[in-house]
Design a protein around this motif. Structure first.
Motif, short mmCIF file in Angstrom:
data_model
loop_
_atom_site.label_atom_id
_atom_site.label_comp_id
_atom_site.label_asym_id
_atom_site.label_seq_id
_atom_site.Cartn_x
_atom_site.Cartn_y
_atom_site.Cartn_z
N LEU A 55 34.40 14.04 34.38
CA LEU A 55 34.28 15.05 33.33
C LEU A 55 35.63 15.43 32.74
CD1 LEU A 55 31.69 17.45 35.00
CD2 LEU A 55 31.26 15.83 33.16
N ASP A 56 35.61 15.82 31.49
CA ASP A 56 36.79 16.40 30.86
C ASP A 56 37.19 17.66 31.62
OD1 ASP A 56 37.96 18.46 28.68
OD2 ASP A 56 38.43 16.41 28.08
N ARG A 57 38.48 17.87 31.75
CA ARG A 57 39.00 19.00 32.54
C ARG A 57 38.44 20.33 32.07
NH1 ARG A 57 40.38 22.45 35.40
NH2 ARG A 57 42.33 22.73 36.55
N ASP A 58 38.20 20.48 30.79
CA ASP A 58 37.69 21.75 30.26
C ASP A 58 36.27 22.04 30.71
OD1 ASP A 58 40.06 22.32 28.96
OD2 ASP A 58 39.44 21.41 27.07
N LEU A 59 35.56 21.04 31.24
CA LEU A 59 34.18 21.25 31.70
C LEU A 59 34.12 21.66 33.17
CD1 LEU A 59 32.42 18.19 30.00
CD2 LEU A 59 32.41 20.57 29.25
N TRP A 60 35.22 21.58 33.87
CA TRP A 60 35.20 21.90 35.30
C TRP A 60 34.70 23.31 35.61
CZ3 TRP A 60 39.93 19.57 38.35
CH2 TRP A 60 39.91 18.18 38.20
N PRO A 61 35.01 24.32 34.80
CA PRO A 61 34.53 25.67 35.13
C PRO A 61 33.06 25.91 34.83
CG PRO A 61 36.53 25.73 33.76
CD PRO A 61 35.97 24.36 33.67
N GLY B 146 23.83 23.82 59.84
CA GLY B 146 24.99 23.09 59.32
C GLY B 146 24.82 22.56 57.92
N GLY B 147 23.59 22.18 57.56
CA GLY B 147 23.37 21.71 56.19
C GLY B 147 23.61 22.80 55.17
N SER B 148 23.19 24.02 55.49
CA SER B 148 23.43 25.14 54.58
C SER B 148 24.91 25.47 54.50
CB SER B 148 22.64 26.37 55.05
OG SER B 148 21.25 26.10 55.05
N ALA B 149 25.62 25.28 55.62
CA ALA B 149 27.07 25.52 55.61
C ALA B 149 27.77 24.55 54.67
CB ALA B 149 27.62 25.39 57.03
N ASP B 150 27.34 23.28 54.65
CA ASP B 150 27.92 22.32 53.70
C ASP B 150 27.69 22.76 52.26
OD1 ASP B 150 28.79 20.64 55.75
OD2 ASP B 150 26.93 19.49 55.77
N LEU B 151 26.50 23.29 51.98
CA LEU B 151 26.21 23.77 50.63
C LEU B 151 27.03 25.01 50.29
CD1 LEU B 151 22.32 23.32 50.44
CD2 LEU B 151 24.13 21.73 49.75
N LEU B 152 27.32 25.83 51.29
CA LEU B 152 28.17 26.99 51.05
C LEU B 152 29.56 26.54 50.62
CD1 LEU B 152 28.75 30.02 51.08
CD2 LEU B 152 29.21 29.83 53.54
N SER B 153 30.05 25.45 51.19
CA SER B 153 31.35 24.92 50.76
C SER B 153 31.31 24.56 49.28
CB SER B 153 31.71 23.68 51.58
OG SER B 153 31.89 24.00 52.94
N LEU B 154 30.21 23.97 48.83
CA LEU B 154 30.08 23.65 47.40
C LEU B 154 30.10 24.91 46.55
CD1 LEU B 154 27.39 20.79 47.26
CD2 LEU B 154 29.86 20.62 47.54
N CYS B 155 29.45 25.96 47.05
CA CYS B 155 29.46 27.23 46.31
C CYS B 155 30.88 27.75 46.14
CB CYS B 155 28.61 28.28 47.03
SG CYS B 155 26.85 27.90 47.11
N TRP B 156 31.64 27.72 47.22
CA TRP B 156 33.04 28.17 47.13
C TRP B 156 33.81 27.30 46.14
CZ3 TRP B 156 34.53 32.74 48.24
CH2 TRP B 156 34.04 33.44 49.35
N MET B 157 33.61 26.01 46.21
CA MET B 157 34.33 25.10 45.32
C MET B 157 34.02 25.40 43.86
SD MET B 157 36.38 22.55 44.96
CE MET B 157 36.75 20.98 44.15
N LEU B 158 32.76 25.55 43.53
CA LEU B 158 32.38 25.84 42.14
C LEU B 158 32.91 27.19 41.70
CD1 LEU B 158 28.74 24.47 42.32
CD2 LEU B 158 30.61 23.47 41.02
N HIS B 159 32.96 28.14 42.62
CA HIS B 159 33.55 29.44 42.31
C HIS B 159 35.03 29.30 42.00
CE1 HIS B 159 34.57 33.68 42.56
NE2 HIS B 159 35.47 33.38 43.49
N PHE B 160 35.75 28.57 42.83
CA PHE B 160 37.19 28.39 42.62
C PHE B 160 37.47 27.69 41.30
CE2 PHE B 160 37.62 28.17 47.51
CZ PHE B 160 37.68 29.55 47.59
N LEU B 161 36.64 26.72 40.93
CA LEU B 161 36.86 25.98 39.69
C LEU B 161 36.76 26.89 38.47
CD1 LEU B 161 34.84 22.74 40.47
CD2 LEU B 161 37.30 22.88 40.07
#
Length: 448
Positions: free
Chosen positions: A282-288, A428-443
Motif C-alpha cells: 500500500l501507499d504510505r498514506d493509506l497506512w493509517p 493465545g489466538g485472541s492475544a495474537d489478534l490483540l497485537s494486530l489491534c495495537w499495530m493498527l492503533h500505532f499506525l
C-alpha cells in the motif's frame, strides 16, 4: 498531482519565501531554518518528493528535540513549486548550521535536503564544506554551473534515491511498530491465562522475558515482510502471500531459537507478517486506514481456506487447526485473515481505541479489547486446551461480562486470570489478534 512549473512561478515562490522569512525574523528575533527539497528539473513536487520532505522534517524536529532546542514556530507549505518549511529555533545559529549540515551529509536522503540557516539579522550561514554532486560526487556548484549532467539523469538519480531511502525507512518504521505491538500485548496486565507482567498464566515454559527475547528477534522478519510487499505490489495480491511463506518459516525458526523452544509468537509470525506484507503493498498514506489495510490482507489471502482446508479428513488432518476444521468447521486464523480480520476490525480495535480515548490505561483498554476479541472469535487455543464446548461457553461469558462492565476493573481481571490459570486455559489466538489491534492503533498515530 505532478506538473512542471514555469520559471516565473519558481521565482514568485522564492520571493514569497524571502518575504515570509523577513517577517518571521522580525517577529521572533531568533535564527530561522528554511527547508526545501533540492530537486532538478521542472517538476518540483509529487508523492515521492512530498514523502522525502516529510521525512526530512521529521528528522530535523527530532534532532532539535534531542538537543533540547525549542522550536517556537513552524510552518509548512505544499505547492507545485515545492514543499517548504520554516522553523524558528531558540539556539545559536552556528549550532543549527552544524545540525543541518549533518542531516544533509549524514542521512540517506540528505543530498536532497536544502536546509538554510538564517541569523536573527537575516544573514544566511555558509556551509563549512561544499556539497557533493548527486551523480559524480564532485563539487555540486561546479557541476550545476557547467551543466555536466543532463536533467533526465539527475531526475532518475533523484527518483532512485527517494524510492530506495523511503522504502527502507517504511520497512524499518513498520517493523519497529510491529515489535512494539507484540511487546504491548504481552505487557498488558492482568490477562486471563496469558503471560503478562505478573506471571506466566497457564504457561510453564515461558515468561515475559521469553516474549521480550522472541519479539525483539522478529524485527528483521517484519522489515522483510514490508519489503516483500513493496517488491510484489504491482502483482496480484495472492502472490505477495505466497512470497511471504518461506520468510515466515525462517522466522519461526528464529522465534524458537530466541525463546529456547517455546511457541511465543508463531501466530504473530503469520498474522503480523501478513499485516506488514499488506503495508508494503500500500501507499504510505493509506497506512493509517485500518479498514484499507485489513482489506489488503483479505485480498492477499483470498481462497486460502478452500485451498488449504477443503478436502481434509480425520486421517489426513495433521495440525490442530486442520483437525478443528474437520471436526467443527472452524477456519481459525486462516478464516480471519481471508475475511480481513473482522474480529479486529469490528471488536478489538474499536474497544481499544475507545478506551484509550476515554483515558483508560494501556492495561485497561488492552484487557477489554482482548476480552472483546475472545467473545467474538473462535479461539483455537482455547479449543486445544479445553475443547469446543469450553471455548463457546467462555466466549458467551466474556460477551455477557462486557455488557455489564465494558472495561473490567483489575479485580475482575485478576479473578478471570485465576480461573483460566487453574483450568489450564490460554486464549493465545485472541492475544495474537490483540497485537494486530495495537499495530493498527500505532499506525494511525505515526507521523508520516
Amino acid at each position: 498531482m505532478e506538473r512542471a512549473v514555469e520559471l516565473m512561478e519558481m521565482l514568485e515562490a522564492r520571493d514569497r519565501r524571502a518575504r515570509r522569512q523577513r517577517e518571521l525574523l522580525e517577529r521572533y528575533r531568533l535564527p530561522l531554518i528554511s527547508f526545501t527539497m533540492n530537486i532538478a528539473g521542472p517538476v518540483k513536487n509529487g508523492p515521492l518528493i512530498r514523502r522525502g520532505f516529510r521525512l526530512g522534517r521529521r528528522l530535523l524536529l527530532e534532532q532539535l528535540e534531542r538537543m533540547g532546542v525549542p522550536c517556537v514556530f513552524r510552518e509548512e507549505r505544499d505547492e507545485a513549486a515545492g514543499c517548504e518549511g520554516l522553523y524558528a529555533a531558540d539556539a545559536a545559529p552556528g549550532a543549527l548550521k552544524e545540525l543541518t549540515c549533518a542531516l544533509e551529509d549524514g542521512t540517506e536522503l540528505g543530498r536532497l535536503f536544502d536546509m538554510d540557516v538564517l541569523t536573527p539579522e537575516g544573514s544566511k550561514l555558509d556551509r563549512p564544506s561544499p556539497r557533493k554532486c548527486l551523480i559524480c560526487g564532485g563539487p555540486a556548484k561546479i557541476c550545476a554551473r557547467s551543466r555536466i549532467h543532463p536533467v533526465p539523469e539527475l531526475q532518475e538519480k533523484t527518483r532512485q534515491l527517494l524510492e530506495t531511502g523511503l522504502n527502507r525507512h517504511d520497512a524499518e518504521t513498520a517493523a519497529g511498530l510491529a515489535v512494539r505491538a507484540l511487546l504491548y500485548e504481552v505487557c498488558v496486565t492482568p490477562k486471563p491465562g496469558l503471560v503478562d507482567r505478573r506471571g506466566s498464566g497457564s504457561h510453564r515454559d515461558m515468561d515475559i522475558f521469553t516474549f521480550l527475547r522472541s519479539g525483539a528477534a522478529l524485527w528483521p522478519y517484519f522489515a522483510r515482510c514490508v519489503q516483500t510487499g513493496r517488491e510484489t505490489a504491482l502483482r496480484p495480491a495472492p502472490e505477495t502471500f505466497a512470497a511471504l511463506r518461506w520468510p515466515g518459516k525462517l522466522a519461526e525458526g528464529t522465534m524458537y531459537a530466541a525463546s529456547s523452544g517455546a511457541n511465543t509468537h508463531k501466530g504473530a509470525v503469520f498474522s503480523m507478517g501478513l499485516l506488514c506484507g499488506g503495508l508494503g503493498r500500500l501507499d504510505r498514506d493509506l497506512w493509517p486506514q485500518p479498514e484499507r489495510v485489513l482489506a489488503e490482507i483479505a485480498a492477499m489471502t483470498a481462497g486460502t481456506v478452500e485451498r488449504e482446508l477443503s478436502g481434509l479428513t480425520g486421517e489426513t488432518a495433521r495440525t490442530a487447526g486442520q483437525r478443528f476444521y474437520v471436526q467443527y468447521g472452524v477456519t481459525g486464523v486462516r478464516g480471519q485473515a481471508e475475511a480481513g480480520f473482522p474480529a479486529v476490525r469490528d471488536w478489538g480495535l474499536p474497544v481499544l481505541e475507545a478506551g484509550l480515548a476515554q483515558g483508560k490505561s494501556p492495561d485497561e483498554a488492552g484487557a477489554a479489547a482482548l476480552l472483546a476479541l475472545l467473545a467474538h472469535t473462535t479461539d483455537t487455543n482455547l479449543i486445544a486446551r479445553g475443547g469446543i464446548r469450553t471455548q463457546r461457553e467462555t466466549a458467551a461469558r466474556m460477551e455477557a461480562l462486557l455488557r455489564e462492565e465494558p472495561y473490567p476493573c483489575r479485580e475482575t481481571l485478576e479473578r478471570l486470570d485465576r480461573a483460566f490459570t487453574e483450568g489450564g486455559l490460554s486464549p493465545g489466538g485472541s492475544a495474537d489478534l490483540l497485537s494486530l489491534c495495537w499495530m493498527l492503533h500505532f499506525l494511525q498515530k505515526e507521523d508520516k
